[in-house]
Design an enzyme around this catalytic site. Sequence first.
Site, PDB file in Angstrom:
ATOM      1  CD  GLU A  44      36.594  42.609  32.337  1.00  0.00           C
ATOM      2  OE1 GLU A  44      35.673  42.024  32.970  1.00  0.00           O
ATOM      3  OE2 GLU A  44      37.467  41.933  31.740  1.00  0.00           O
ATOM      4  CD  GLU A  69      42.888  42.724  39.001  1.00  0.00           C
ATOM      5  OE1 GLU A  69      42.824  42.852  39.828  1.00  0.00           O
ATOM      6  OE2 GLU A  69      41.681  42.565  38.326  1.00  0.00           O
ATOM      7  CG  ASP A  96      44.466  51.817  40.897  1.00  0.00           C
ATOM      8  OD1 ASP A  96      43.453  52.389  40.294  1.00  0.00           O
ATOM      9  OD2 ASP A  96      44.505  51.386  42.009  1.00  0.00           O
ATOM     10  CG  ASP A 118      34.655  45.463  46.826  1.00  0.00           C
ATOM     11  OD1 ASP A 118      33.780  45.405  47.236  1.00  0.00           O
ATOM     12  OD2 ASP A 118      36.063  45.114  47.241  1.00  0.00           O
ATOM     13  CE  LYS A 122      31.682  47.804  56.865  1.00  0.00           C
ATOM     14  NZ  LYS A 122      32.920  47.533  57.812  1.00  0.00           N
ATOM     15  CD  GLU A 192      37.373  34.360  35.103  1.00  0.00           C
ATOM     16  OE1 GLU A 192      38.417  34.543  34.640  1.00  0.00           O
ATOM     17  OE2 GLU A 192      36.683  35.719  35.276  1.00  0.00           O
ATOM     18  CE1 TYR A 193      34.501  36.474  42.430  1.00  0.00           C
ATOM     19  CE2 TYR A 193      35.482  38.148  41.048  1.00  0.00           C
ATOM     20  CZ  TYR A 193      35.607  37.388  42.057  1.00  0.00           C
ATOM     21  OH  TYR A 193      36.554  37.539  43.004  1.00  0.00           O
ATOM     22  CD  GLU A 194      27.399  37.046  33.507  1.00  0.00           C
ATOM     23  OE1 GLU A 194      26.376  37.010  32.768  1.00  0.00           O
ATOM     24  OE2 GLU A 194      28.589  37.500  32.808  1.00  0.00           O
TER      25      GLU A 194
END
Length: 214
Positions: A44, A69, A96, A118, A122, A192-194
């Site tokens: 991941e 991460e 990274d 993310d 833009k 977590e975001y889900e």
Amino acid sequence: MRLRHKPWAKEFIEEHPEYVISSPCQKNTSWKEIFNNNNPLYVEVGTGKGKFLDNMSVKYPDINFVGIEKFESVLVTGVQRVLETKPANLKFIHGDVNDLLEYFNVGEIDRLFINFTDPWPKKRHEKRRLTYKSFLSLYEQALRPHGEIHMKTDNQGLFEYSLESFSKYGMKLKNISLDLHNSNYDDNVMTEYEEKFSKKGQRIFRLEAYLSTK
């Protein structure tokens, strides 16, 4: 989202090399040797606090998982979690995604997850999106032949961009969902975001991509 700075995180992470590789020079062997088995390797990118992979490692004990991460103040939560659960099939990389091929050999990864990255909405930031063509090139090299990329996001714009980016790159798409939690897909493990977004009633978008000609 503003990251909460944890000045102690770097030192804490470095104190646990049994779970975290912090530089390519620490990895001097293959992941099969690191895990001491020949199980498939799932990775991941942007693993965040590690909840998704921690739950996946429990659900699929015969698969090896690695989470990448770069933000130590986020990753430290994942390290704290695995120190409690002590999974034998989960490691982290404090690094990274641009350095993917410094941590993985060509064709070493069986599946790659991109979860709630993310969106960089833009246009001038397009090259930062983890589904931009330069990243797809990295993934292609690191994935085994017919290896897959699984992506989830709450951002419709990023999802539509990614569908086009994968297709232009020559990847095949399957299992596309425009509303994952109201679909018949029954093998989902939430991040977590889900959990946060789904509780607000937001749709979750999902796809699987692969190179059929590799």
